[in-house]
Design a protein around this motif. Structure first.
Motif, PDB file in Angstrom:
ATOM      1  N   THR A  85      31.799  39.569  34.433  1.00  0.00           N
ATOM      2  CA  THR A  85      31.081  39.053  35.594  1.00  0.00           C
ATOM      3  C   THR A  85      31.788  37.791  36.086  1.00  0.00           C
ATOM      4  O   THR A  85      32.176  36.939  35.302  1.00  0.00           O
ATOM      5  CB  THR A  85      29.623  38.748  35.232  1.00  0.00           C
ATOM      6  OG1 THR A  85      29.591  37.772  34.195  1.00  0.00           O
ATOM      7  CG2 THR A  85      28.910  40.001  34.754  1.00  0.00           C
ATOM      8  N   GLY A  86      31.957  37.720  37.404  1.00  0.00           N
ATOM      9  CA  GLY A  86      32.634  36.564  37.989  1.00  0.00           C
ATOM     10  C   GLY A  86      34.055  36.881  38.425  1.00  0.00           C
ATOM     11  O   GLY A  86      34.701  36.054  39.058  1.00  0.00           O
ATOM     12  N   LEU A  87      34.602  38.052  38.061  1.00  0.00           N
ATOM     13  CA  LEU A  87      35.934  38.462  38.488  1.00  0.00           C
ATOM     14  C   LEU A  87      35.836  39.658  39.427  1.00  0.00           C
ATOM     15  O   LEU A  87      34.894  40.455  39.318  1.00  0.00           O
ATOM     16  CB  LEU A  87      36.805  38.836  37.272  1.00  0.00           C
ATOM     17  CG  LEU A  87      37.255  37.691  36.382  1.00  0.00           C
ATOM     18  CD1 LEU A  87      38.211  38.194  35.328  1.00  0.00           C
ATOM     19  CD2 LEU A  87      37.876  36.561  37.186  1.00  0.00           C
ATOM     20  N   PRO A  88      36.811  39.828  40.348  1.00  0.00           N
ATOM     21  CA  PRO A  88      37.974  38.961  40.586  1.00  0.00           C
ATOM     22  C   PRO A  88      37.620  37.656  41.289  1.00  0.00           C
ATOM     23  O   PRO A  88      36.712  37.621  42.116  1.00  0.00           O
ATOM     24  CB  PRO A  88      38.864  39.817  41.480  1.00  0.00           C
ATOM     25  CG  PRO A  88      37.906  40.698  42.219  1.00  0.00           C
ATOM     26  CD  PRO A  88      36.788  41.004  41.235  1.00  0.00           C
ATOM     27  N   ALA A  89      38.348  36.599  40.923  1.00  0.00           N
ATOM     28  CA  ALA A  89      38.144  35.286  41.543  1.00  0.00           C
ATOM     29  C   ALA A  89      39.341  34.418  41.231  1.00  0.00           C
ATOM     30  O   ALA A  89      39.954  34.535  40.171  1.00  0.00           O
ATOM     31  CB  ALA A  89      36.872  34.635  41.024  1.00  0.00           C
ATOM     32  N   ASN A  90      39.753  33.522  42.196  1.00  0.00           N
ATOM     33  CA  ASN A  90      40.825  32.533  42.008  1.00  0.00           C
ATOM     34  C   ASN A  90      42.124  33.179  41.555  1.00  0.00           C
ATOM     35  O   ASN A  90      42.862  32.630  40.754  1.00  0.00           O
ATOM     36  CB  ASN A  90      40.381  31.454  40.998  1.00  0.00           C
ATOM     37  CG  ASN A  90      41.290  30.223  41.055  1.00  0.00           C
ATOM     38  OD1 ASN A  90      41.934  29.979  42.078  1.00  0.00           O
ATOM     39  ND2 ASN A  90      41.333  29.448  39.992  1.00  0.00           N
ATOM     40  N   ARG A  93      41.787  38.742  37.690  1.00  0.00           N
ATOM     41  CA  ARG A  93      41.046  39.994  37.718  1.00  0.00           C
ATOM     42  C   ARG A  93      40.977  40.558  36.303  1.00  0.00           C
ATOM     43  O   ARG A  93      41.742  40.158  35.416  1.00  0.00           O
ATOM     44  CB  ARG A  93      41.736  40.997  38.632  1.00  0.00           C
ATOM     45  CG  ARG A  93      43.097  41.459  38.113  1.00  0.00           C
ATOM     46  CD  ARG A  93      43.789  42.358  39.121  1.00  0.00           C
ATOM     47  NE  ARG A  93      45.044  42.872  38.602  1.00  0.00           N
ATOM     48  CZ  ARG A  93      46.196  42.220  38.617  1.00  0.00           C
ATOM     49  NH1 ARG A  93      46.234  40.991  39.141  1.00  0.00           N
ATOM     50  NH2 ARG A  93      47.289  42.762  38.123  1.00  0.00           N
ATOM     51  N   PRO A 106      46.603  32.171  38.818  1.00  0.00           N
ATOM     52  CA  PRO A 106      45.578  31.264  39.362  1.00  0.00           C
ATOM     53  C   PRO A 106      46.067  30.590  40.634  1.00  0.00           C
ATOM     54  O   PRO A 106      47.233  30.201  40.741  1.00  0.00           O
ATOM     55  CB  PRO A 106      45.358  30.268  38.231  1.00  0.00           C
ATOM     56  CG  PRO A 106      45.827  30.974  36.993  1.00  0.00           C
ATOM     57  CD  PRO A 106      46.929  31.859  37.417  1.00  0.00           C
ATOM     58  N   VAL A 112      36.544  28.242  35.757  1.00  0.00           N
ATOM     59  CA  VAL A 112      36.050  29.579  36.075  1.00  0.00           C
ATOM     60  C   VAL A 112      35.101  30.002  34.943  1.00  0.00           C
ATOM     61  O   VAL A 112      35.531  30.112  33.783  1.00  0.00           O
ATOM     62  CB  VAL A 112      37.203  30.579  36.226  1.00  0.00           C
ATOM     63  CG1 VAL A 112      36.671  31.955  36.589  1.00  0.00           C
ATOM     64  CG2 VAL A 112      38.187  30.087  37.272  1.00  0.00           C
ATOM     65  N   LEU A 114      32.852  32.822  33.263  1.00  0.00           N
ATOM     66  CA  LEU A 114      32.765  34.274  33.259  1.00  0.00           C
ATOM     67  C   LEU A 114      31.888  34.737  32.103  1.00  0.00           C
ATOM     68  O   LEU A 114      31.553  33.971  31.185  1.00  0.00           O
ATOM     69  CB  LEU A 114      34.155  34.889  33.127  1.00  0.00           C
ATOM     70  CG  LEU A 114      35.240  34.351  34.076  1.00  0.00           C
ATOM     71  CD1 LEU A 114      36.584  34.914  33.699  1.00  0.00           C
ATOM     72  CD2 LEU A 114      34.885  34.702  35.515  1.00  0.00           C
TER      73      LEU A 114
END
Length: 675
Positions: A85-90, A93, A106, A112, A114
């Motif tokens: 949870t929280g991906l994909p981000a910044n 992935r 990054p 981050v 997760l």
């Protein structure tokens, strides 16, 4: 027992068995119902879940590829599913696999948060993950130095592992003559144009790989190049091999700025050279330039041309008349003025104006005022001299400064071990009363010139031809020579003669220009230096073979050779030698090239020619007459061997030539046209 009793007993047994079975079924149902109810109650009140409250702390760097394998929170199962949870981000992935992972590059710094979730039938677990992304430290710059005008090439480092998808970039290029050269590895190359600092950034980037590094190139001015100092003498053949300023390359371009001038020209041979016969004294400032792709260099050249030291010389011109014919045309009548004459015939010519002649002057020429200078050339007893006559200025100006004069120096004798002295002032005068400077050549090593006195003590025997030149402050001069004999040594008696010429090679340069290489053949050689003069203006003391660019308009080249005091001349019909060696209708073979003519003599306006020994190259074919005038010329690609082509032949009966030229080879075949 009676039958009735037996039947009653059997009925009781059957009934008992049925009762027992019914009770057993009821207990089983009750047990199953209780078990299912207990399991359902457990899934609601007491879940079977593994919880790890300790977060997984990770660190990443902005712009740097990141990859981290995740732990398995429950036993590995083929039906296991993962989630972050929280991906994909910044830029990051989840990468599903066995085991799973987090990867990416990054984009910005920060934290981050997760949650890793593992879930399947009857199995479920999760764990918090904290990724702290920090800024990348600045890599140290790559400091380089280059020089203005000097070829520069630098291979760049690979900042990430080599990958077939790897891409390179240099922000800031192309600039200041530099560019990026993509390769494995990449590089910077070019020729810097101006001094200063060039700030660049090398970027390596592809899937999951990225890196950069600053580059600083400090371009400085080139240090001054010391000049190449050379010395030449008026009227004496000059040839100087020049250095290669950059490595030899097939694309290399060479030239000398300031040439041709003063009788000298640049020969782009291998190695290159300056050659010719200086016409006037003075200082020549030239520049040698070498230039090609990625290579460039230059060097100044200073040639100091001294006055002539020959015995026989043209010192001036006696202008008899200068008649105006039109606005640009003059009829000039004049007589050359000589020194050092011996009474022998003088061969005289004016370059490109008057053919060779042994008739005495005066001479008359129709001249164009756009060419205000003519070159006079004369030869006596094998000694050649030249003089640049500014005839247009002479027609318009008053009497110029007069050159020195000489009565000549008689033969001299000396004895080994005894002092010898000779005053040159007794043999030279200046009609304008100017002081004279003397130049002497040919002295034995034990004799020297001091001021106007030749003195010293001879240490050995021999006969020495000595040349003396007297020069006035304006550069006008007169020269003569004399023989110094030490202990009465007599000159050799074997006759010297130029008897023939061997033609080493001929190459048609296009149009009516040919490059001819030849070697004179002599008899009566004594070991003394040989001076060879050619009627095209070349004079040299170098040994052959000689290479000359000649025009078919002048198919005859007269060679005049001198050894000691003996002179010999030979008429070299070079055009006939270059074109007369081909057999009619046959092939001439050299390095594989073969040319064959079909139907020779020919009666039509066309001829078939077969060319072999050439594959995968170009072929240039020229049809011309014996004077080198071209009737037809074509250039063809030649992919196969033994091909035939049809060529048009000029009008009229007589002799024609077919020349076939390809890379490094040339052949000429005669044609006889009967009508």
């Amino acid at each position: 027992m009676s039958t009735r009793t037996t039947t009653r007993t059997l009925g009781w047994l059957i009934g008992l068995l049925l009762l027992v079975c019914w009770n057993l079924q009821a207990e089983v149902k009750a047990t199953l119902t209780k078990t299912d109810s207990s399991q359902a109650s457990t899934s609601i009140r007491e879940p079977n879940t593994a919880i790890d409250p300790t977060p997984l702390s990770l660190t990443a760097i902005v712009g740097v590829p990141f990859k981290k394998t995740m732990p398995l929170l429950v036993p590995l199962d083929s039906l296991l599913s993962y989630d972050l949870t929280g991906l994909p981000a910044n830029g990051l992935r989840i990468e599903l696999g066995r085991p799973p992972g987090i990867q990416g590059i990054p984009l910005t710094s920060g934290v981050v948060n997760l949650t890793l979730v593992n879930n399947t039938v009857l199995r479920s677990a999760w764990r918090p993950i904290i990724i702290t992304v920090i800024d990348a430290p600045l890599p140290p710059p790559l400091s380089l130095t280059a020089i203005v005008g000097v070829p520069f090439q630098k291979t760049m480092p690979l900042l990430v592992p080599l990958d077939s998808l790897l891409s390179y970039d240099l922000t800031g290029l192309p600039a200041n003559g530099l560019r990026i050269e993509l390769g494995r590895p990449p590089g910077i190359q070019g020729i810097p144009i101006t001094s200063g600092v060039v700030n660049l950034t090398l970027v390596n980037n592809t899937v999951l790989r990225s890196a950069w590094r600053p580059i600083i190139i400090t371009v400085i001015d080139a240090p001054p190049v010391p000049p190449l100092n050379l010395t030449a003498t008026v009227g004496v053949p000059f040839q100087q091999t020049l250095p290669y300023l950059v490595p030899v390359d097939s694309l290399l371009s060479l030239w000398v700025t300031g040439l041709p001038a003063n009788g000298l020209n640049f020969a782009p041979s291998s190695p290159p050279a300056i050659q010719g016969i200086p016409l006037t004294s003075g200082v020549m400032n030239l520049t040698l330039v070498n230039n090609t792709v990625l290579r460039s260099a230059w060097r100044p050249i200073v040639i100091t041309v001294n006055p002539s030291a020959t015995s026989f010389a043209i010192t001036g011109v006696n202008l008899i008349s200068c008649q105006t014919i039109s606005a640009n045309q003059r009829l000039l009548t004049f007589n050359p003025q000589y020194v050092g004459t011996t009474g022998q015939p003088i061969i005289f010519t004016v370059y490109q104006q008057l053919p060779l002649t042994s008739q005495p002057g005066p001479y008359s020429l129709n001249l164009d005022s756009s060419n205000p200078i003519i070159t006079l050339i004369a030869q006596q007893n094998g000694v050649l001299t030249s003089y640049n006559y500014q005839w247009l200025a002479a027609c318009n100006n008053s009497t110029p400064n007069r050159p020195p004069t000489t009565t000549g120096i008689p033969p001299q004798t000396a004895q080994p071990g005894q002092a010898y002295q000779l005053s040159l002032a007794n043999y030279f005068t200046d009609p304008d009363g100017n002081p004279l400077t003397y130049i002497v050549s040919g002295l034995p090593s034990t004799l020297n010139l001091t001021g106007v006195i030749i003195s010293g003590t001879p240490s050995g025997t021999g006969s020495f031809p000595i040349s003396v030149t007297a020069v006035d402050p304006s550069g006008l001069f007169v020269a003569t020579s004399f023989q110094l004999t030490v202990n009465g040594t007599t000159p050799p008696t074997q006759p010297f003669a130029l008897v023939s010429v061997t033609t080493n090679g001929c190459q048609n340069l296009g149009g009516n220009q040919w490059q001819v290489t030849f070697t004179p053949q002599y008899t009566g050689l004594t070991g003394e230096p040989i001076v060879l003069a050619m009627t095209n203006g070349t004079i040299t003391t170098q040994a052959g073979p000689y290479s000359q660019t000649l025009s078919t308009n002048e198919p005859l080249l007269t060679l005049i050779a001198q050894q000691g005091n003996t002179t010999s001349a030979y008429n070299y019909f070079w055009l006939a030698a270059c074109t007369g060696g081909a057999r009619q209708g046959a092939s001439e073979v050299s390095n594989g090239l073969q040319v064959k003519v079909f139907g020779n003599p020919i009666q039509s306006q066309q001829v078939d020619v077969e060319i072999s020994g050439v594959m995968g190259s170009w072929v240039e074919v020229t049809v011309m007459d014996l004077q080198g005038r071209s009737h037809h010329q074509q250039r063809l690609e030649w992919p196969s061997d033994g091909e035939r082509i049809s060529l048009p032949v000029g009008q009229g009966a007589g002799m024609h030539l077919v020349q076939v030229r390809t890379k490094g080879q040339v052949q000429t075949v005669k044609l006889i046209k009967s009508r």
